[in-house]
Scaffold this motif. Structure first.
Motif, mmCIF file in Angstrom:
data_model
loop_
_atom_site.group_PDB
_atom_site.id
_atom_site.type_symbol
_atom_site.label_atom_id
_atom_site.label_comp_id
_atom_site.label_asym_id
_atom_site.label_seq_id
_atom_site.Cartn_x
_atom_site.Cartn_y
_atom_site.Cartn_z
ATOM 1 N N ARG A 1 14.812 -23.796 -15.225
ATOM 2 C CA ARG A 1 15.946 -24.169 -16.094
ATOM 3 C C ARG A 1 15.316 -25.046 -17.306
ATOM 4 N NH1 ARG A 1 18.207 -26.993 -11.969
ATOM 5 N NH2 ARG A 1 19.318 -25.456 -11.315
ATOM 6 N N THR A 2 14.209 -25.626 -17.050
ATOM 7 C CA THR A 2 13.564 -26.346 -18.038
ATOM 8 C C THR A 2 12.941 -25.330 -19.152
ATOM 9 O OG1 THR A 2 12.909 -28.035 -16.686
ATOM 10 C CG2 THR A 2 11.751 -27.775 -18.912
ATOM 11 N N HIS A 3 12.291 -24.177 -18.905
ATOM 12 C CA HIS A 3 11.919 -23.180 -19.415
ATOM 13 C C HIS A 3 12.955 -22.610 -20.397
ATOM 14 C CE1 HIS A 3 7.639 -22.875 -18.766
ATOM 15 N NE2 HIS A 3 7.538 -22.749 -17.357
ATOM 16 N N ILE A 4 14.026 -22.303 -19.577
ATOM 17 C CA ILE A 4 15.278 -21.386 -20.183
ATOM 18 C C ILE A 4 15.643 -22.502 -21.558
ATOM 19 C CG2 ILE A 4 17.507 -20.479 -20.107
ATOM 20 C CD1 ILE A 4 16.614 -19.465 -17.265
ATOM 21 N N LYS A 5 16.009 -23.705 -21.120
ATOM 22 C CA LYS A 5 16.399 -24.632 -22.002
ATOM 23 C C LYS A 5 15.451 -24.589 -23.184
ATOM 24 C CE LYS A 5 18.935 -27.725 -19.189
ATOM 25 N NZ LYS A 5 19.017 -28.973 -18.499
ATOM 26 N N LYS A 6 14.099 -24.908 -23.185
ATOM 27 C CA LYS A 6 13.455 -24.982 -24.188
ATOM 28 C C LYS A 6 13.297 -23.809 -25.064
ATOM 29 C CE LYS A 6 10.188 -28.674 -22.492
ATOM 30 N NZ LYS A 6 8.885 -28.768 -21.809
ATOM 31 N N ALA A 7 13.457 -22.686 -24.199
ATOM 32 C CA ALA A 7 13.471 -21.271 -24.930
ATOM 33 C C ALA A 7 14.678 -21.065 -25.985
ATOM 34 C CB ALA A 7 13.360 -19.987 -23.873
ATOM 35 N N LEU A 8 15.692 -21.510 -25.372
ATOM 36 C CA LEU A 8 17.056 -21.424 -26.237
ATOM 37 C C LEU A 8 17.016 -22.502 -27.411
ATOM 38 C CD1 LEU A 8 19.531 -21.226 -23.184
ATOM 39 C CD2 LEU A 8 19.004 -19.425 -24.909
ATOM 40 N N LYS A 9 16.457 -23.533 -27.194
ATOM 41 C CA LYS A 9 16.232 -24.441 -28.384
ATOM 42 C C LYS A 9 15.393 -23.841 -29.307
ATOM 43 C CE LYS A 9 15.193 -29.546 -28.939
ATOM 44 N NZ LYS A 9 14.572 -30.659 -28.316
ATOM 45 N N ILE A 10 14.319 -23.292 -28.856
ATOM 46 C CA ILE A 10 13.227 -22.919 -30.026
ATOM 47 C C ILE A 10 13.991 -21.715 -30.671
ATOM 48 C CG2 ILE A 10 11.161 -21.231 -30.163
ATOM 49 C CD1 ILE A 10 10.117 -23.188 -27.965
ATOM 50 N N LEU A 11 14.608 -20.644 -29.903
ATOM 51 C CA LEU A 11 15.181 -19.845 -30.457
ATOM 52 C C LEU A 11 16.321 -19.967 -31.545
ATOM 53 C CD1 LEU A 11 15.265 -17.084 -27.562
ATOM 54 C CD2 LEU A 11 13.797 -17.039 -29.545
ATOM 55 N N ARG A 12 17.186 -20.880 -30.863
ATOM 56 C CA ARG A 12 18.385 -21.620 -32.047
ATOM 57 C C ARG A 12 17.851 -22.238 -33.177
ATOM 58 N NH1 ARG A 12 20.571 -24.625 -27.739
ATOM 59 N NH2 ARG A 12 21.653 -23.034 -26.408
#
Length: 191
Positions: free
Chosen positions: A166-177
Protein backbone atom coordinates in the motif's frame (compact mmCIF):
# COMPACT_ATOMS: atom_id res chain seq x y z
CA UNK A 1 -35.25 -45.82 -52.63
CA UNK A 2 -36.66 -44.20 -49.49
CA UNK A 3 -39.35 -41.53 -49.97
CA UNK A 4 -38.21 -38.82 -47.55
CA UNK A 5 -41.25 -36.69 -48.42
CA UNK A 6 -43.41 -39.11 -46.41
CA UNK A 7 -41.35 -38.66 -43.23
CA UNK A 8 -42.51 -36.37 -40.44
CA UNK A 9 -40.35 -33.47 -39.32
CA UNK A 10 -39.32 -35.38 -36.19
CA UNK A 11 -38.23 -38.40 -38.24
CA UNK A 12 -36.23 -36.13 -40.55
CA UNK A 13 -34.58 -34.49 -37.54
CA UNK A 14 -33.56 -37.88 -36.20
CA UNK A 15 -32.00 -38.76 -39.54
CA UNK A 16 -30.38 -35.33 -39.79
CA UNK A 17 -28.71 -35.78 -36.41
CA UNK A 18 -27.14 -38.97 -37.79
CA UNK A 19 -25.77 -37.06 -40.79
CA UNK A 20 -28.30 -38.15 -43.40
CA UNK A 21 -27.84 -35.68 -46.29
CA UNK A 22 -31.06 -36.77 -47.99
CA UNK A 23 -33.00 -35.86 -44.82
CA UNK A 24 -31.29 -32.46 -44.83
CA UNK A 25 -32.23 -31.97 -48.48
CA UNK A 26 -35.85 -32.86 -47.72
CA UNK A 27 -35.97 -30.34 -44.86
CA UNK A 28 -34.46 -27.72 -47.15
CA UNK A 29 -36.91 -28.45 -49.97
CA UNK A 30 -39.85 -28.53 -47.57
CA UNK A 31 -39.18 -25.16 -45.94
CA UNK A 32 -37.02 -23.02 -48.24
CA UNK A 33 -39.86 -21.30 -50.13
CA UNK A 34 -41.88 -20.62 -46.99
CA UNK A 35 -38.83 -19.19 -45.23
CA UNK A 36 -37.90 -17.13 -48.31
CA UNK A 37 -41.38 -15.56 -48.41
CA UNK A 38 -41.31 -14.87 -44.68
CA UNK A 39 -37.88 -13.22 -44.82
CA UNK A 40 -38.69 -11.26 -47.98
CA UNK A 41 -41.64 -9.56 -46.26
CA UNK A 42 -39.15 -8.01 -43.85
CA UNK A 43 -36.03 -7.47 -45.92
CA UNK A 44 -37.40 -6.73 -49.42
CA UNK A 45 -34.09 -7.83 -51.00
CA UNK A 46 -33.85 -11.24 -52.66
CA UNK A 47 -30.07 -11.49 -52.36
CA UNK A 48 -30.08 -10.65 -48.66
CA UNK A 49 -32.91 -13.14 -48.10
CA UNK A 50 -30.87 -15.84 -49.90
CA UNK A 51 -27.94 -15.09 -47.60
CA UNK A 52 -30.10 -15.33 -44.46
CA UNK A 53 -31.65 -18.63 -45.57
CA UNK A 54 -28.30 -20.05 -46.65
CA UNK A 55 -26.77 -19.13 -43.29
CA UNK A 56 -29.65 -20.82 -41.47
CA UNK A 57 -29.29 -24.09 -43.39
CA UNK A 58 -25.50 -24.00 -43.12
CA UNK A 59 -25.80 -23.75 -39.35
CA UNK A 60 -28.48 -26.44 -39.35
CA UNK A 61 -26.12 -28.85 -41.12
CA UNK A 62 -22.85 -27.97 -39.36
CA UNK A 63 -24.39 -28.05 -35.89
CA UNK A 64 -26.85 -30.85 -36.51
CA UNK A 65 -25.50 -33.02 -33.69
CA UNK A 66 -25.18 -30.22 -31.12
CA UNK A 67 -28.38 -28.27 -31.73
CA UNK A 68 -31.34 -29.04 -29.54
CA UNK A 69 -34.52 -29.10 -31.57
CA UNK A 70 -37.96 -28.81 -30.13
CA UNK A 71 -40.72 -31.00 -31.40
CA UNK A 72 -41.60 -28.19 -33.79
CA UNK A 73 -39.06 -27.99 -36.62
CA UNK A 74 -40.95 -25.30 -38.49
CA UNK A 75 -41.06 -23.13 -35.36
CA UNK A 76 -37.33 -23.57 -34.90
CA UNK A 77 -36.67 -22.61 -38.53
CA UNK A 78 -38.94 -19.56 -38.40
CA UNK A 79 -37.33 -18.33 -35.18
CA UNK A 80 -33.89 -18.86 -36.69
CA UNK A 81 -34.86 -16.88 -39.79
CA UNK A 82 -36.38 -14.15 -37.63
CA UNK A 83 -33.12 -13.92 -35.67
CA UNK A 84 -31.19 -13.77 -38.95
CA UNK A 85 -33.46 -10.96 -40.14
CA UNK A 86 -32.93 -9.04 -36.90
CA UNK A 87 -29.14 -9.51 -37.15
CA UNK A 88 -29.21 -8.21 -40.73
CA UNK A 89 -31.32 -5.19 -39.78
CA UNK A 90 -28.96 -4.48 -36.88
CA UNK A 91 -25.93 -4.75 -39.19
CA UNK A 92 -27.59 -2.39 -41.65
CA UNK A 93 -28.25 0.14 -38.90
CA UNK A 94 -24.64 -0.06 -37.71
CA UNK A 95 -23.44 0.34 -41.28
CA UNK A 96 -25.72 3.35 -41.79
CA UNK A 97 -24.47 4.92 -38.55
CA UNK A 98 -20.88 4.32 -39.63
CA UNK A 99 -21.54 5.78 -43.07
CA UNK A 100 -23.19 8.82 -41.50
CA UNK A 101 -20.27 9.25 -39.13
CA UNK A 102 -17.85 8.99 -42.02
CA UNK A 103 -19.83 11.57 -43.98
CA UNK A 104 -19.83 13.93 -40.98
CA UNK A 105 -16.10 13.48 -40.66
CA UNK A 106 -15.61 14.26 -44.35
CA UNK A 107 -17.94 17.28 -44.18
CA UNK A 108 -16.54 18.78 -40.99
CA UNK A 109 -12.93 17.98 -41.77
CA UNK A 110 -12.14 17.35 -38.10
CA UNK A 111 -9.12 15.21 -37.55
CA UNK A 112 -8.73 12.97 -34.59
CA UNK A 113 -5.19 12.19 -35.63
CA UNK A 114 -3.90 15.13 -33.61
CA UNK A 115 -5.71 13.86 -30.52
CA UNK A 116 -4.36 10.36 -31.01
CA UNK A 117 -0.85 11.71 -31.49
CA UNK A 118 -1.09 13.65 -28.21
CA UNK A 119 -2.57 10.62 -26.49
CA UNK A 120 0.33 8.45 -27.66
CA UNK A 121 2.85 11.08 -26.59
CA UNK A 122 1.26 11.31 -23.15
CA UNK A 123 1.22 7.51 -22.85
CA UNK A 124 4.96 7.41 -23.63
CA UNK A 125 5.66 10.13 -21.06
CA UNK A 126 3.68 8.21 -18.42
CA UNK A 127 5.50 4.97 -19.25
CA UNK A 128 8.83 6.79 -19.03
CA UNK A 129 7.95 8.22 -15.61
CA UNK A 130 6.81 4.81 -14.36
CA UNK A 131 10.09 3.31 -15.59
CA UNK A 132 11.96 5.97 -13.58
CA UNK A 133 10.40 4.83 -10.28
CA UNK A 134 12.59 2.84 -7.87
CA UNK A 135 12.67 -0.84 -8.91
CA UNK A 136 10.54 -2.37 -6.13
CA UNK A 137 8.05 0.52 -6.18
CA UNK A 138 7.73 0.19 -9.97
CA UNK A 139 7.21 -3.56 -9.73
CA UNK A 140 4.47 -3.15 -7.11
CA UNK A 141 2.81 -0.34 -9.07
CA UNK A 142 2.83 -2.28 -12.34
CA UNK A 143 1.40 -5.39 -10.69
CA UNK A 144 -1.36 -3.24 -9.25
CA UNK A 145 -2.19 -1.22 -12.35
CA UNK A 146 -1.25 -3.48 -15.27
CA UNK A 147 -1.95 -6.93 -13.83
CA UNK A 148 -4.91 -5.75 -11.69
CA UNK A 149 -3.69 -7.66 -8.64
CA UNK A 150 -4.99 -6.79 -5.20
CA UNK A 151 -2.66 -5.57 -2.46
CA UNK A 152 -2.84 -8.97 -0.79
CA UNK A 153 -2.00 -10.81 -4.05
CA UNK A 154 0.98 -8.51 -4.67
CA UNK A 155 2.17 -8.97 -1.10
CA UNK A 156 2.01 -12.76 -1.43
CA UNK A 157 3.73 -12.74 -4.81
CA UNK A 158 6.60 -10.48 -3.73
CA UNK A 159 6.91 -11.62 -0.11
CA UNK A 160 5.98 -8.20 1.29
CA UNK A 161 3.40 -7.07 3.80
CA UNK A 162 0.17 -5.53 2.57
CA UNK A 163 1.12 -2.32 4.35
CA UNK A 164 4.38 -2.14 2.40
CA UNK A 165 2.52 -2.73 -0.86
CA UNK A 166 0.00 0.00 0.00
CA UNK A 167 2.85 2.39 0.89
CA UNK A 168 4.68 1.69 -2.39
CA UNK A 169 1.53 2.40 -4.41
CA UNK A 170 0.76 5.61 -2.50
CA UNK A 171 4.31 6.88 -2.98
CA UNK A 172 4.32 5.92 -6.67
CA UNK A 173 1.07 7.81 -7.25
CA UNK A 174 2.39 10.83 -5.39
CA UNK A 175 5.59 10.86 -7.47
CA UNK A 176 3.71 10.38 -10.72
CA UNK A 177 1.21 13.14 -9.90
CA UNK A 178 3.99 15.58 -9.16
CA UNK A 179 6.01 14.66 -12.26
CA UNK A 180 3.08 14.39 -14.66
CA UNK A 181 1.08 17.36 -13.42
CA UNK A 182 2.92 19.72 -15.75
CA UNK A 183 2.37 17.46 -18.77
CA UNK A 184 -1.32 17.06 -18.01
CA UNK A 185 -1.76 20.85 -17.83
CA UNK A 186 0.04 21.28 -21.16
CA UNK A 187 -2.07 18.55 -22.81
CA UNK A 188 -5.24 20.13 -21.43
CA UNK A 189 -4.26 23.54 -22.80
CA UNK A 190 -3.45 22.06 -26.22
CA UNK A 191 -6.85 20.36 -26.58
Amino acid sequence: MVAYGAYTDQELLGLLRKGDQAAFTEIYDRYKLLLHRYAYRWLQDKEVVKDVIQELFTVLWTRREALVYNENLSGYLYISVRNGILRKISQDKRFAAYAESLADYADNGESITDYRLRENQLRKIIEKEIAALPAKMREVFELSRNSYLSHMEIAERLGLSEHTVRTHIKKALKILRSRLGFYLVICFLMS
